[in-house]
Design an enzyme around this catalytic site. Structure first.
Site, short mmCIF file in Angstrom:
data_model
loop_
_atom_site.label_atom_id
_atom_site.label_comp_id
_atom_site.label_asym_id
_atom_site.label_seq_id
_atom_site.Cartn_x
_atom_site.Cartn_y
_atom_site.Cartn_z
N HIS A 72 -2.98 7.28 6.79
CA HIS A 72 -1.90 8.12 6.16
C HIS A 72 -2.58 9.43 5.70
O HIS A 72 -2.00 10.53 5.73
CB HIS A 72 -1.20 7.56 5.03
N CYS A 103 5.85 0.14 7.62
CA CYS A 103 5.55 1.20 6.58
C CYS A 103 6.60 1.76 6.02
O CYS A 103 7.87 1.93 6.27
CB CYS A 103 5.16 2.31 7.43
N LEU A 104 6.39 1.97 4.61
CA LEU A 104 7.55 2.24 3.69
C LEU A 104 8.18 3.63 4.20
O LEU A 104 9.39 3.97 3.83
CB LEU A 104 7.21 2.36 2.17
N GLY A 156 1.14 -1.23 -0.06
CA GLY A 156 0.11 -0.14 0.10
C GLY A 156 0.97 1.08 0.24
O GLY A 156 2.04 1.18 0.51
N GLN A 176 3.05 9.93 1.31
CA GLN A 176 4.32 9.27 1.29
C GLN A 176 5.09 9.77 -0.02
O GLN A 176 6.34 9.35 -0.14
CB GLN A 176 3.87 7.65 1.51
N HIS A 216 -4.60 1.27 7.54
CA HIS A 216 -3.11 1.67 7.72
C HIS A 216 -2.83 2.77 6.47
O HIS A 216 -2.54 4.16 6.93
CB HIS A 216 -2.28 0.53 7.31
N GLU A 217 -3.58 2.41 5.29
CA GLU A 217 -3.23 3.82 4.22
C GLU A 217 -4.38 4.91 4.57
O GLU A 217 -3.87 6.04 4.42
CB GLU A 217 -3.57 3.11 2.97
NI NI Z 1 2.50 3.19 5.70
#
Ligand code: NI
Length: 184
Positions: free
Chosen positions: A145, A99-100, A45, A50, A141-142
């Site tokens: 963000h 998380c990236l 995701g 991000q 989660h997304e």
């Molecule tokens: Ni994340």
């Protein structure tokens, strides 16, 4: 095009994003770039903050996880535009997340098992859908963000203290990962 991924400590990750309108330029191209960036970083995701944007957009692709037990993941390559989670129901359960934007940290995060979400797809067609289990987790989660929330906000004070120095390093631009990043 692969975009740099913004790392913990960059203020854009804390912005509450705003809805886009139908004249948003190059939406399809942005979404394609977000997928490409996500695949390159081996994520499932990715949300607009991000990649440095304050727009209410995120993408997921669970299709690489599809197998006999989870054939439903096959169809879960999706873009969510102007999304609103309208219901959260079911049991709370904890599962490890990463998380990236926070590389090298994985923590158990409690989330509700079922959500209802209203959103537009990449062609700005409206949908209302219900998701459960792991898919509901990834979407939450997304969705966090685009609300300026990170998964580490959901962990205990003790766990947070244990990762404090790693987070401080990220804020200072010290980060080690295999994809292109942008730090604060
Ligand atoms: Ni994340």
């Amino acid at each position: 095009m692969i975009l740099p991924i913004y790392i913990y400590g960059h203020p854009v990750l804390r912005k509450v994003t705003t809805d886009i309108n139908s004249s948003y330029p190059n939406l399809k191209e942005l979404i394609d770039n977000m997928f490409e960036t996500m695949y390159n970083a081996e994520g499932v995701g990715l949300a607009a903050p991000q990649v440095g944007l304050e727009d209410r957009i995120f993408v997921i692709d669970l299709s690489p996880l599809a197998d006999e037990d989870h054939p439903e993941f096959k169809d879960l390559k999706k873009a969510f535009v102007n999304a609103r989670i309208t219901k959260r129901t079911g049991e709370m359960s904890s599962y490890e997340e990463g998380c990236l934007s926070i590389p090298g940290i994985n923590e158990n995060v409690p989330r509700q098992d079922e959500i209802e979400i209203e959103y537009l797809d990449e062609y700005l067609e409206p949908h209302t859908e219900t998701y459960t289990g792991f898919t509901a987790r990834v979407i939450q989660h997304e969705y966090d963000h685009i609300e300026g929330i990170l998964f580490i906000d959901h962990i205990s004070a003790i766990r947070k203290r244990l990762i404090k120095s790693k987070l401080a390093n990220m804020t200072k631009g010290k980060v080690n990962c295999h994809y292109r990043v942008r730090t604060a």
